[in-house]
Design an enzyme around this catalytic site. Sequence first.
Site: not given
Ligand SMILES: *Cc1c(COP(=O)(O)O)cnc(C)c1O
Length: 393
Positions: A186
């Site tokens: 991210k």
């Molecule tokens: C990465 C992601 C999540 C979950 O986040 P984590 O920190 O990995 O638990 C939820 N929704 C979307 C759309 C994501 O891309």
Amino acid sequence: MRMRNTFLPYARQWIDDRDIEAVTAILKGDYLTTGPLVPELESKMAKTVGARYAVAFANGTAALHAACSAAGIGDGDEVITTPMTFAASANCVLYQNGTPVFADIDERTYNVDPVEVEKLVTDRTKAIIAVDFTGQPANLAALRKIASKHGLVLIEDAAHALGASYQGSKVGSVSDMTMFSLHPVKHVTSGEGGVITTNSEEYYRKLLRFRSHGIVRDRESLENPSRGAWYYEMQELGYNYRLTDFQAALAVSQLDKLDRFVERRRAIADRYNEAFCDMEEAILPEQDGNGESSWHLYVVQLKLDRLRFGRDEIFERMHAENIGVNLHYIPVHLHPYYRRLGYGPGLCPKAERFYDRVLTLPLFPAMTDRDVEDVIHAFRKVIGESVKEPVAG
Ligand SMILES: *Cc1c(COP(=O)(O)O)cnc(C)c1O
């Protein structure tokens, strides 16, 4: 000949010496788990997105779970979301014994279609979980209207959209609660981590309590305020969803680079748009003009009727060129677990059709210009080899 000798992943973190120093400083100090860096991260996130409050969690999925709890999702409550997302956006509803309801996507933006959302509202509907797919904000104005009309909570999964804006406001300041993920793919990372931002003091207090066993310590929130300073109360069944201080230190340091990261992502997306605009075998990501994407993902749709090979073959051929294309997403309602719950094919035909044709090209700030050109050349080569010969006569 392969396009490159080394494998290029679709996403990757950017960690520099300042990040490493920020983490090691905490490792040498007094606090490993929640200490001063967690509130520092929270105030920095709140400021970055223009929200009043932020609460940090162990990961984005835990943050979504907390948001569902704070929104009051319980047994049998329905929550409308999109199938074109990571499973966590719907799993958080199941954690609360609620029922995820999948609304189909808008074929232009790939975000949930508000018209489909409104059709699915019943008297059991409690909330909408919108997802800013690829970093382009969902149609938040239309969703807000539906939420207000039917008394629903609007939760935004902005795991893709830190640094994006919607109609002049930062993503994170618009919905009732907004979730950001700090996973390494991210925009900024803490290894694992997640944040909810909100303007509501009530949600803020509920999120804090849920994060740590449902336990409350501050005097004004106690049910029995007469006890001593040692006293605390467990007021509901919460979890241990806390973030460590050294992780928070990494995220605080990373946030200093957010503007640069987003700028670089936008520049790479612009370059792809320019390089592929004349390609007749692919549909490029369309922007609806309501916001500015923070470009977590660059997805193309293949026009399979013009190609000899299917998407899976093109995926393999890109990997053979050492270009780590990926796929976002398998529609949530098609996973075996969801099928066993009674969901399945045919529920969201537009999302299912999109899934058969979609491919994610590498996009992350640490990509060099050379990496970007490698992707462009490899994709042109692979598509060129895949084009159907015109039918003779
Ligand atoms: C990465 C992601 C999540 C979950 O986040 P984590 O920190 O990995 O638990 C939820 N929704 C979307 C759309 C994501 O891309």
